[in-house]
Design a protein around this motif. Structure first.
Motif, PDB file in Angstrom:
ATOM      1  N   LYS A  53       0.828  -1.204   0.000  1.00 24.49           N
ATOM      2  CA  LYS A  53       0.000   0.000   0.000  1.00 24.49           C
ATOM      3  C   LYS A  53       0.866   1.259   0.000  1.00 24.49           C
ATOM      4  CE  LYS A  53      -4.194  -1.785   2.224  1.00 24.49           C
ATOM      5  NZ  LYS A  53      -5.118  -1.610   3.363  1.00 24.49           N
ATOM      6  N   LEU A  54       1.965   1.212   0.741  1.00 23.58           N
ATOM      7  CA  LEU A  54       2.862   2.364   0.802  1.00 23.58           C
ATOM      8  C   LEU A  54       3.449   2.650  -0.575  1.00 23.58           C
ATOM      9  CD1 LEU A  54       4.202   4.456   2.665  1.00 23.58           C
ATOM     10  CD2 LEU A  54       6.061   2.809   3.021  1.00 23.58           C
ATOM     11  N   ALA A  55       3.863   1.600  -1.272  1.00 20.58           N
ATOM     12  CA  ALA A  55       4.410   1.770  -2.617  1.00 20.58           C
ATOM     13  C   ALA A  55       3.341   2.294  -3.578  1.00 20.58           C
ATOM     14  CB  ALA A  55       4.970   0.446  -3.128  1.00 20.58           C
ATOM     15  N   GLY A  56       2.109   1.819  -3.412  1.00 19.04           N
ATOM     16  CA  GLY A  56       1.022   2.299  -4.260  1.00 19.04           C
ATOM     17  C   GLY A  56       0.772   3.787  -4.077  1.00 19.04           C
ATOM     18  N   ALA A  57       0.781   4.233  -2.823  1.00 17.59           N
ATOM     19  CA  ALA A  57       0.600   5.656  -2.543  1.00 17.59           C
ATOM     20  C   ALA A  57       1.741   6.467  -3.144  1.00 17.59           C
ATOM     21  CB  ALA A  57       0.527   5.882  -1.034  1.00 17.59           C
ATOM     22  N   PHE A  58       2.942   5.942  -3.045  1.00 20.90           N
ATOM     23  CA  PHE A  58       4.128   6.605  -3.581  1.00 20.90           C
ATOM     24  C   PHE A  58       4.021   6.778  -5.098  1.00 20.90           C
ATOM     25  CE2 PHE A  58       8.310   6.029  -5.598  1.00 20.90           C
ATOM     26  CZ  PHE A  58       9.012   7.105  -5.070  1.00 20.90           C
ATOM     27  N   VAL A  59       3.648   5.730  -5.790  1.00 22.22           N
ATOM     28  CA  VAL A  59       3.551   5.775  -7.253  1.00 22.22           C
ATOM     29  C   VAL A  59       2.455   6.746  -7.697  1.00 22.22           C
ATOM     30  CG1 VAL A  59       2.956   4.432  -9.309  1.00 22.22           C
ATOM     31  CG2 VAL A  59       4.502   3.468  -7.599  1.00 22.22           C
ATOM     32  N   ARG A  60       1.307   6.705  -7.018  1.00 23.44           N
ATOM     33  CA  ARG A  60       0.218   7.628  -7.369  1.00 23.44           C
ATOM     34  C   ARG A  60       0.639   9.074  -7.137  1.00 23.44           C
ATOM     35  NH1 ARG A  60      -2.667   3.858  -4.338  1.00 23.44           N
ATOM     36  NH2 ARG A  60      -2.939   5.376  -2.654  1.00 23.44           N
ATOM     37  N   TRP A  61       1.357   9.301  -6.047  1.00 24.77           N
ATOM     38  CA  TRP A  61       1.819  10.650  -5.741  1.00 24.77           C
ATOM     39  C   TRP A  61       2.775  11.158  -6.820  1.00 24.77           C
ATOM     40  CZ3 TRP A  61       7.049  11.506  -3.780  1.00 24.77           C
ATOM     41  CH2 TRP A  61       7.327  12.870  -3.603  1.00 24.77           C
ATOM     42  N   LEU A  62       3.752  10.347  -7.209  1.00 21.38           N
ATOM     43  CA  LEU A  62       4.701  10.768  -8.245  1.00 21.38           C
ATOM     44  C   LEU A  62       3.994  11.085  -9.553  1.00 21.38           C
ATOM     45  CD1 LEU A  62       7.971   8.612  -8.072  1.00 21.38           C
ATOM     46  CD2 LEU A  62       7.600  10.986  -7.365  1.00 21.38           C
ATOM     47  N   ASP A  63       3.020  10.264  -9.902  1.00 21.71           N
ATOM     48  CA  ASP A  63       2.280  10.495 -11.141  1.00 21.71           C
ATOM     49  C   ASP A  63       1.524  11.821 -11.068  1.00 21.71           C
ATOM     50  OD1 ASP A  63       1.049   9.527 -13.738  1.00 21.71           O
ATOM     51  OD2 ASP A  63      -0.761   9.704 -12.513  1.00 21.71           O
ATOM     52  N   ASN A  64       0.929  12.091  -9.917  1.00 20.08           N
ATOM     53  CA  ASN A  64       0.190  13.339  -9.729  1.00 20.08           C
ATOM     54  C   ASN A  64       1.120  14.540  -9.804  1.00 20.08           C
ATOM     55  OD1 ASN A  64      -1.893  15.110  -9.123  1.00 20.08           O
ATOM     56  ND2 ASN A  64      -2.681  13.866  -7.450  1.00 20.08           N
ATOM     57  N   VAL A  65       2.292  14.419  -9.174  1.00 19.67           N
ATOM     58  CA  VAL A  65       3.274  15.510  -9.195  1.00 19.67           C
ATOM     59  C   VAL A  65       3.727  15.798 -10.621  1.00 19.67           C
ATOM     60  CG1 VAL A  65       5.635  16.150  -8.572  1.00 19.67           C
ATOM     61  CG2 VAL A  65       4.111  15.188  -6.845  1.00 19.67           C
ATOM     62  N   ASP A  66       4.043  14.763 -11.368  1.00 14.63           N
ATOM     63  CA  ASP A  66       4.522  14.945 -12.737  1.00 14.63           C
ATOM     64  C   ASP A  66       3.462  15.580 -13.625  1.00 14.63           C
ATOM     65  OD1 ASP A  66       6.990  13.892 -12.090  1.00 14.63           O
ATOM     66  OD2 ASP A  66       6.503  11.859 -12.759  1.00 14.63           O
ATOM     67  N   ARG A  67       2.203  15.263 -13.384  1.00 15.83           N
ATOM     68  CA  ARG A  67       1.123  15.836 -14.183  1.00 15.83           C
ATOM     69  C   ARG A  67       0.860  17.296 -13.843  1.00 15.83           C
ATOM     70  NH1 ARG A  67      -3.378  14.039 -12.888  1.00 15.83           N
ATOM     71  NH2 ARG A  67      -2.949  12.364 -11.407  1.00 15.83           N
ATOM     72  N   GLN A  68       1.118  17.674 -12.599  1.00 17.15           N
ATOM     73  CA  GLN A  68       0.786  19.035 -12.177  1.00 17.15           C
ATOM     74  C   GLN A  68       1.984  19.984 -12.130  1.00 17.15           C
ATOM     75  OE1 GLN A  68      -2.202  19.873  -9.255  1.00 17.15           O
ATOM     76  NE2 GLN A  68      -2.421  17.712  -8.724  1.00 17.15           N
ATOM     77  N   LYS A  69       3.171  19.471 -12.314  1.00 15.29           N
ATOM     78  CA  LYS A  69       4.374  20.301 -12.177  1.00 15.29           C
ATOM     79  C   LYS A  69       4.311  21.506 -13.120  1.00 15.29           C
ATOM     80  CE  LYS A  69       9.423  20.020 -12.271  1.00 15.29           C
ATOM     81  NZ  LYS A  69      10.586  19.134 -12.501  1.00 15.29           N
ATOM     82  N   PRO A  70       4.434  22.718 -12.574  1.00 10.39           N
ATOM     83  CA  PRO A  70       4.353  23.923 -13.413  1.00 10.39           C
ATOM     84  C   PRO A  70       5.624  24.130 -14.227  1.00 10.39           C
ATOM     85  CG  PRO A  70       4.852  24.542 -11.156  1.00 10.39           C
ATOM     86  CD  PRO A  70       4.594  23.054 -11.149  1.00 10.39           C
TER      87      PRO A  70
END
Length: 206
Positions: A53-70
């Motif tokens: 679960k921790l790894a899943g949260a990590f991967v989702r977070w990175l994907d979200n960051v990459d999509r929103q990075k200004p």
């Protein structure tokens, strides 16, 4: 009271900038485990961590960051300030930590006793954020006293059960920011002027 300085010094050492280390699963995992152990010792509670679960949260977070990075460099610090709220959102979506028993070393009416898992996840995000901001911008982080306010945690848990984006808004409030409660996990929406959206900063009902 949550001891931010102690938690920062408890983070695993790395030769890389924290902004880089935190994006690597092995460091993220080690840091979360270390923080959970520190919190557990402080409040008298054993925790079990689900690394899947921790790894899943990590991967989702990175994907979200990459999509929103200004793209604009002028928004770099604001984005650094926003990113940890996304970590907390993903941790709350599928909580990777579970208390084995009620905390024994804190007031039963304290925030840490009320929701030990949420307390560990939130203070972990605050810890990594504070260490990163100090390293990148030589900036001291001041956490609102609501971090130990039971009423705020009741609201956090209740609202997050209905909408996980509330976790991002709660984290922003801990840093003294005014979330856009319509879209607290959207960086562009968060940075808009209050005049752009009516009632942007009005919190949702409990």
């Amino acid at each position: 009271m949550f001891d931010l300085s102690r938690s920062v010094h408890n983070l695993p050492r790395t030769n890389k900038p924290l902004r880089v280390a935190v994006r690597q699963l092995h460091w993220f995992k080690a840091a979360f485990h270390a923080h959970a152990a520190l919190c557990g010792g402080s409040i008298g509670c054993d925790f079990a961590i689900d690394d899947v679960k921790l790894a899943g949260a990590f991967v989702r977070w990175l994907d979200n960051v990459d999509r929103q990075k200004p793209k604009e460099k002028a928004e770099r610090r604001a984005f650094f300030q926003f990113v940890p709220s996304l970590v907390l959102r993903e941790l709350v979506v599928d909580m990777p930590i579970k208390a084995a028993h009620a905390p024994a070393r804190v007031d039963p009416k304290s925030a840490a006793a009320f929701w030990p898992e949420g307390y560990v996840a939130t203070t972990f995000c605050l810890t990594v954020y504070a260490a990163t901001m100090d390293q990148e911008f030589h900036m001291d982080v001041h956490v609102s006293q609501m971090v130990d306010d039971l009423r705020s945690w009741w609201s956090f848990r209740e609202n997050a059960d209905q909408d996980m984006d509330y976790a991002a808004g709660f984290f922003q409030m801990l840093l003294g920011q005014q979330p856009n409660w319509w879209m607290p996990s959207n960086f562009c929406a968060r940075t808009r002027s209050v005049d752009d959206v009516d009632n942007t900063n009005a919190p949702p009902p409990n």
